[in-house]
Design a protein around this motif. Structure first.
Motif, mmCIF file in Angstrom:
data_model
loop_
_atom_site.group_PDB
_atom_site.id
_atom_site.type_symbol
_atom_site.label_atom_id
_atom_site.label_comp_id
_atom_site.label_asym_id
_atom_site.label_seq_id
_atom_site.Cartn_x
_atom_site.Cartn_y
_atom_site.Cartn_z
ATOM 1 N N MET A 1 0.834 -1.205 0.000
ATOM 2 C CA MET A 1 0.000 0.000 0.000
ATOM 3 C C MET A 1 0.867 1.253 0.000
ATOM 4 S SD MET A 1 -3.116 -1.090 2.473
ATOM 5 C CE MET A 1 -3.822 -2.714 2.337
ATOM 6 N N GLY A 2 1.869 1.277 0.867
ATOM 7 C CA GLY A 2 2.788 2.417 0.894
ATOM 8 C C GLY A 2 3.586 2.518 -0.389
ATOM 9 N N LEU A 3 4.024 1.372 -0.912
ATOM 10 C CA LEU A 3 4.774 1.356 -2.156
ATOM 11 C C LEU A 3 3.908 1.857 -3.313
ATOM 12 C CD1 LEU A 3 7.350 0.721 -3.699
ATOM 13 C CD2 LEU A 3 6.595 -1.671 -3.828
ATOM 14 N N CYS A 4 2.649 1.446 -3.342
ATOM 15 C CA CYS A 4 1.724 1.896 -4.384
ATOM 16 C C CYS A 4 1.596 3.414 -4.362
ATOM 17 C CB CYS A 4 0.356 1.243 -4.203
ATOM 18 S SG CYS A 4 -0.866 1.755 -5.431
ATOM 19 N N ARG A 5 1.393 3.968 -3.183
ATOM 20 C CA ARG A 5 1.254 5.426 -3.075
ATOM 21 C C ARG A 5 2.519 6.126 -3.561
ATOM 22 N NH1 ARG A 5 -2.640 9.030 -0.861
ATOM 23 N NH2 ARG A 5 -1.628 10.989 -0.321
ATOM 24 N N GLN A 6 3.676 5.575 -3.205
ATOM 25 C CA GLN A 6 4.944 6.143 -3.656
ATOM 26 C C GLN A 6 5.038 6.101 -5.186
ATOM 27 O OE1 GLN A 6 8.461 4.316 -1.984
ATOM 28 N NE2 GLN A 6 9.802 5.323 -3.448
ATOM 29 N N LEU A 7 4.655 4.977 -5.785
ATOM 30 C CA LEU A 7 4.713 4.849 -7.247
ATOM 31 C C LEU A 7 3.807 5.873 -7.919
ATOM 32 C CD1 LEU A 7 4.581 0.955 -7.676
ATOM 33 C CD2 LEU A 7 6.599 2.447 -7.564
ATOM 34 N N LYS A 8 2.598 6.026 -7.376
ATOM 35 C CA LYS A 8 1.640 6.964 -7.960
ATOM 36 C C LYS A 8 2.135 8.407 -7.831
ATOM 37 C CE LYS A 8 -1.190 3.757 -9.165
ATOM 38 N NZ LYS A 8 -1.413 3.421 -10.564
ATOM 39 N N ASP A 9 2.877 8.708 -6.749
ATOM 40 C CA ASP A 9 3.421 10.050 -6.546
ATOM 41 C C ASP A 9 4.643 10.327 -7.411
ATOM 42 O OD1 ASP A 9 1.522 10.770 -4.671
ATOM 43 O OD2 ASP A 9 2.790 10.330 -2.936
ATOM 44 N N GLU A 10 5.467 9.304 -7.643
ATOM 45 C CA GLU A 10 6.789 9.533 -8.224
ATOM 46 C C GLU A 10 6.960 9.101 -9.674
ATOM 47 O OE1 GLU A 10 9.622 7.717 -5.596
ATOM 48 O OE2 GLU A 10 9.034 8.969 -3.908
ATOM 49 N N ILE A 11 6.093 8.242 -10.190
ATOM 50 C CA ILE A 11 6.287 7.723 -11.545
ATOM 51 C C ILE A 11 5.187 8.246 -12.450
ATOM 52 C CG2 ILE A 11 6.368 5.647 -12.978
ATOM 53 C CD1 ILE A 11 7.596 4.210 -10.596
ATOM 54 N N PHE A 12 5.591 8.979 -13.477
ATOM 55 C CA PHE A 12 4.640 9.520 -14.441
ATOM 56 C C PHE A 12 3.980 8.367 -15.171
ATOM 57 C CE2 PHE A 12 3.755 11.192 -18.756
ATOM 58 C CZ PHE A 12 2.795 12.122 -18.403
#
Length: 133
Positions: free
Chosen positions: A70-81
């Motif tokens: 869940m935390g990794l998903c949020r990070q991906l959505k924030d950081e990867i276009f």
């Protein structure tokens, strides 16, 4: 339609990664391509694979240690276009609000139930491949 779809599976638990592979089989539905898996046991490996590109869908284990999906998903959505869509594996149905917080496109509960999982994965693949991303 492309010949294969690439699905990244993140879990520190080899049994969970196996459940995902077995539930998917060669393809999750007749109208989507065959699936090729990239397995990752660490968040660093996930980021490395996503930097390489070519990932159609990510399956992230919300119960993974030391960093949950869940935390990794949020990070991906924030950081990867244009991050690939994410199918989140949750420990409990009550965690659905966390899946929403993480911005995952879909979520299913553990242990992996093959029909439910394959249906959710196929829906994400249809959407991803239809937009040509």
């Amino acid at each position: 339609m492309q010949p294969t779809a690439t699905v990244l599976v993140y879990s520190d638990d080899a049994n969970t990664r196996e459940q995902v592979r077995l539930a998917t089989g060669r393809r999750p539905a007749a109208d989507v391509p065959q699936v090729e898996f990239i397995e990752c046991a660490t968040p660093a490996a996930v980021l490395k694979e996503l930097d390489r590109g070519g990932i159609d869908v990510c399956v992230l284990d919300g119960e993974a240690v030391p960093m949950g999906g869940m935390g990794l998903c949020r990070q991906l959505k924030d950081e990867i276009f244009q991050s690939p869509p994410v199918l989140l594996l949750m420990g409990r149905p009550q965690d659905a609000w966390l899946a929403t917080w993480s911005r995952a496109e879909a979520a299913v509960t553990l242990p992996v139930e093959p029909v439910e999982f394959a249906s959710a994965l196929a829906a994400l693949l249809r959407t991803r491949l239809a937009i040509g991303a």
